[in-house]
Enzyme design. Structure first.
Site, PDB file in Angstrom:
ATOM      1  N   CYS A   1       0.836  -1.197   0.000  1.00  0.00           N
ATOM      2  CA  CYS A   1       0.000   0.000   0.000  1.00  0.00           C
ATOM      3  C   CYS A   1       0.871   1.248   0.000  1.00  0.00           C
ATOM      4  O   CYS A   1       1.743   1.388   0.857  1.00  0.00           O
ATOM      5  CB  CYS A   1      -0.904  -0.012   1.224  1.00  0.00           C
ATOM      6  SG  CYS A   1      -1.898   1.466   1.362  1.00  0.00           S
TER       7      CYS A   1
ATOM      8  N   GLN B   1     -17.111  -9.576  14.951  1.00  0.00           N
ATOM      9  CA  GLN B   1     -15.659  -9.654  14.771  1.00  0.00           C
ATOM     10  C   GLN B   1     -15.284  -9.196  13.377  1.00  0.00           C
ATOM     11  O   GLN B   1     -15.922  -9.594  12.411  1.00  0.00           O
ATOM     12  CB  GLN B   1     -15.182 -11.096  14.984  1.00  0.00           C
ATOM     13  CG  GLN B   1     -15.034 -11.482  16.439  1.00  0.00           C
ATOM     14  CD  GLN B   1     -16.354 -11.640  17.141  1.00  0.00           C
ATOM     15  OE1 GLN B   1     -17.392 -11.789  16.514  1.00  0.00           O
ATOM     16  NE2 GLN B   1     -16.324 -11.607  18.446  1.00  0.00           N
TER      17      GLN B   1
ATOM     18  N   GLU C   1     -22.526 -10.223  29.820  1.00  0.00           N
ATOM     19  CA  GLU C   1     -21.997  -9.107  29.010  1.00  0.00           C
ATOM     20  C   GLU C   1     -22.661  -7.815  29.478  1.00  0.00           C
ATOM     21  O   GLU C   1     -23.836  -7.814  29.814  1.00  0.00           O
ATOM     22  CB  GLU C   1     -22.329  -9.411  27.530  1.00  0.00           C
ATOM     23  CG  GLU C   1     -22.366  -8.253  26.580  1.00  0.00           C
ATOM     24  CD  GLU C   1     -21.016  -7.567  26.384  1.00  0.00           C
ATOM     25  OE1 GLU C   1     -19.989  -8.265  26.218  1.00  0.00           O
ATOM     26  OE2 GLU C   1     -20.999  -6.322  26.408  1.00  0.00           O
TER      27      GLU C   1
ATOM     28  N   ASP D   1     -13.270 -13.520  27.926  1.00  0.00           N
ATOM     29  CA  ASP D   1     -12.748 -12.780  26.764  1.00  0.00           C
ATOM     30  C   ASP D   1     -12.913 -11.288  27.064  1.00  0.00           C
ATOM     31  O   ASP D   1     -13.724 -10.601  26.445  1.00  0.00           O
ATOM     32  CB  ASP D   1     -13.540 -13.188  25.508  1.00  0.00           C
ATOM     33  CG  ASP D   1     -13.018 -12.519  24.240  1.00  0.00           C
ATOM     34  OD1 ASP D   1     -11.993 -11.822  24.292  1.00  0.00           O
ATOM     35  OD2 ASP D   1     -13.652 -12.699  23.181  1.00  0.00           O
TER      36      ASP D   1
ATOM     37  N   CYS E   1      -6.889  -9.839  24.306  1.00  0.00           N
ATOM     38  CA  CYS E   1      -6.355  -8.959  23.258  1.00  0.00           C
ATOM     39  C   CYS E   1      -5.219  -8.106  23.803  1.00  0.00           C
ATOM     40  O   CYS E   1      -4.716  -7.238  23.109  1.00  0.00           O
ATOM     41  CB  CYS E   1      -7.466  -8.075  22.693  1.00  0.00           C
ATOM     42  SG  CYS E   1      -8.271  -7.076  23.940  1.00  0.00           S
TER      43      CYS E   1
HETATM   44  N1  SAH Z   1     -16.400 -12.794  23.085  1.00  0.00           N
HETATM   45  C1  SAH Z   1     -17.095 -11.649  22.537  1.00  0.00           C
HETATM   46  C2  SAH Z   1     -16.272 -10.395  22.428  1.00  0.00           C
HETATM   47  C3  SAH Z   1     -15.619  -9.972  23.677  1.00  0.00           C
HETATM   48  S1  SAH Z   1     -14.966  -8.352  23.599  1.00  0.00           S
HETATM   49  C4  SAH Z   1     -17.668 -12.026  21.195  1.00  0.00           C
HETATM   50  O1  SAH Z   1     -17.410 -13.104  20.737  1.00  0.00           O
HETATM   51  O2  SAH Z   1     -18.383 -11.240  20.600  1.00  0.00           O
HETATM   52  C5  SAH Z   1     -15.170  -7.883  25.293  1.00  0.00           C
HETATM   53  C6  SAH Z   1     -16.593  -7.669  25.689  1.00  0.00           C
HETATM   54  O3  SAH Z   1     -16.612  -7.345  27.077  1.00  0.00           O
HETATM   55  C7  SAH Z   1     -17.289  -6.523  24.986  1.00  0.00           C
HETATM   56  O4  SAH Z   1     -18.453  -7.027  24.384  1.00  0.00           O
HETATM   57  C8  SAH Z   1     -17.629  -5.535  26.105  1.00  0.00           C
HETATM   58  O5  SAH Z   1     -18.862  -4.887  25.915  1.00  0.00           O
HETATM   59  C9  SAH Z   1     -17.680  -6.429  27.311  1.00  0.00           C
HETATM   60  N2  SAH Z   1     -17.434  -5.808  28.620  1.00  0.00           N
HETATM   61  C10 SAH Z   1     -16.616  -4.777  28.929  1.00  0.00           C
HETATM   62  N3  SAH Z   1     -16.595  -4.552  30.254  1.00  0.00           N
HETATM   63  C11 SAH Z   1     -17.431  -5.461  30.815  1.00  0.00           C
HETATM   64  C12 SAH Z   1     -17.831  -5.744  32.168  1.00  0.00           C
HETATM   65  N4  SAH Z   1     -17.349  -5.048  33.192  1.00  0.00           N
HETATM   66  N5  SAH Z   1     -18.675  -6.775  32.364  1.00  0.00           N
HETATM   67  C13 SAH Z   1     -19.157  -7.502  31.333  1.00  0.00           C
HETATM   68  N6  SAH Z   1     -18.815  -7.274  30.047  1.00  0.00           N
HETATM   69  C14 SAH Z   1     -17.967  -6.268  29.779  1.00  0.00           C
END
Ligand code: SAH
Length: 456
Positions: free
Chosen positions: A72, A282, A332, A380, A407
């Site tokens: 790029c 994702q 979540e 996650d 991540c």
């Molecule tokens: N495994 C998920 C993505 C996880 S990303 C999937 O497959 O789609 C991390 C996630 O944690 C996000 O959706 C975010 O909204 C959530 N999150 C952030 N802080 C949080 C908290 N204190 N309690 C619960 N969820 C939370």
């Protein structure tokens, strides 16, 4: 003692977490944007802080053997990719080493870190794009923000995004220019078109175009629909989103479907997902499948288990696991994500999931108090990792295995250290490259309860 604005010669040894090169001058850490390991560069020290400095390359004395010509031409100005000028195999090696190094240094976690799983073709992998729209010399431009600014770098084709964007960009420019449609100017806060967002189903080929406007009236809307329909293969949905606010947030509150459906469909493995203008999904579905299959393998389910999926988002991992588990409980904090998770369970005929909205640090202890049991826990979390209350309750639930998807290796190291102290062992770690040419790295870790640990 180093001097600000002086010139130094540095060998770049590593890549920092936002993709900048890292080197040392007399043992002092210096970050050098654009430098990659193996480069020997002359820099001007632009910033000097107590613990680190930041330098700008003024001369390349000896380029690294891993330096390549990026495909790029915008790679060095655009804020999207940070390490496209590094050989892809080397990118993968660096990401893996970083995970291992951080786990050892911050967490004192000694474990097996497998080689990073990369993509066979590390281009055109993103299924979602967001283009700010602007004007330059009387021509419409769509593109990306320059590194650290809101100036738009114009693009016609981005190497990491779905190729269909090329057609969308072309049509939008044509429409704006032919019908003298105004574009939003951040300074005067005037002008109509702010952003164009596209979403593409990689398995289905379905395309959604979202036009974000400052105001409700979209002139010659029908003409725009026609133009997009003609050029964009797979077009299933055109949505207008209205954002009248002076803000960096892309989406506003109101969304109107102006053509077709209000959502598109895509698959990860054989699971089906509904994707709407604002729902989270994702961005690299190919590698998401790789990551979640690894998580499923690490969970090692027999069909008898009660599983928790903490920080479950739209339930992707929960649904992956549900087919092999007795029951999956997802937690979540974002209400809309939980609605999507329930909808996704329904359209896949999955009936053994339960989803709860709320902060994991509140909900998980409540569920534990109610007597819910977990044989396997998957987490996650966002970049900052798990709240200690979550880890503390996981330990109390005493699952035989914890699968940690992360991540951010730094918060991962801290959390693994906590779990190791409470009787778990990190058996293995698999880094997966979800975002080629950027510094991000995702890892999935398998932890088992020690047979001689504190809990048994
Ligand atoms: N495994 C998920 C993505 C996880 S990303 C999937 O497959 O789609 C991390 C996630 O944690 C996000 O959706 C975010 O909204 C959530 N999150 C952030 N802080 C949080 C908290 N204190 N309690 C619960 N969820 C939370």
């Amino acid at each position: 003692m180093l001097q600000k604005n002086s010139i130094y010669t540095v060998e770049i040894e590593d890549i920092g977490h936002t993709g900048e090169g890292v080197g040392r001058i007399e043992g002092f850490t210096v970050f050098v944007e654009g430098g990659i390991p193996g480069d020997i560069v002359k820099i001007k020290l632009k910033t000097l802080k107590k613990n680190y400095g930041m330098g700008r390359i003024i001369q390349m004395l000896q380029p690294s053997k891993d330096r390549i010509e990026p495909p790029c031409s915008l790679a060095s100005t655009c804020g999207g990719c940070q390490i496209m000028h590094m050989d892809y195999k080397k990118q993968l090696a660096i990401k893996g080493n970083r995970v291992k190094e951080i786990l050892e240094r911050i967490g004192k976690v000694e474990t097996v870190v497998h080689p990073t799983i990369g993509m066979e073709n590390p281009y055109e992998y993103r299924n979602k794009s967001q283009f700010p729209v602007g004007m330059m010399k009387g021509k419409a431009i769509l593109g990306f923000y320059k590194k650290g600014s809101h100036d738009i770098v114009a693009t016609d084709y981005c190497h990491i995004q779905a190729p269909i964007n090329k057609e969308v960009i072309e049509v939008m420019k044509e429409y704006i220019e032919a019908y003298k449609i105004t574009v939003y100017d951040e300074k005067s806060k005037k002008g109509l078109i702010r952003h164009v967002v596209t979403k593409v189903g990689f398995e289905t080929g379905e395309v959604m175009v979202v036009i974000i406007t400052n105001g409700k009236d979209l002139p010659l809307k029908d003409r725009l629909v026609e133009m997009l329909q003609k050029k964009v293969k797979g077009l299933k949905s055109i949505v207008q989103n209205i954002n009248n606010k002076d803000t960096n947030v892309i989406f506003g509150r109101e969304t109107i479907t102006i053509y077709g459906e209000d959502k598109i469909v895509d698959y990860i493995g054989d699971l089906k997902f509904h994707i709407s203008a604002q729902s989270f999904f994702q961005v690299n579905p190919t590698q998401t499948k790789v990551l979640y299959e690894k998580a499923l393998a690490y969970a090692d389910l027999t069909g008898e288990e009660n599983v928790f999926d903490i920080y479950c988002g739209i339930g992707t991992i929960s649904l992956f696991l549900a087919k092999k588990a007795k029951k999956v409980v997802g937690v979540e904090v974002v209400d809309a994500a939980i609605k999507d998770a329930k909808e996704n369970a329904r359209i896949n005929d999955i009936n053994n999931t339960e989803f709860y909205v709320g902060e994991a640090e509140v909900v998980i202890p409540e569920l534990y108090e109610k007597g819910l049991k977990a044989d396997i826990v998957v987490v996650d979390p966002p970049r900052k990792g798990c709240e200690e209350k979550v880890l503390e309750t996981i330990v109390k639930m005493n699952p035989r295995r914890v699968v940690y998807v992360s991540c951010n290796p730094a918060s991962l190291a801290r959390d693994l250290a906590y779990l190791e102290e409470k009787g778990y062992k990190t058996v293995e770690v698999q880094p997966v490259d979800m975002f080629p040419h950027t510094a991000h790295v995702e890892s999935v870790c398998k932890l088992s309860r020690n047979s001689n640990g504190l809990k048994e």
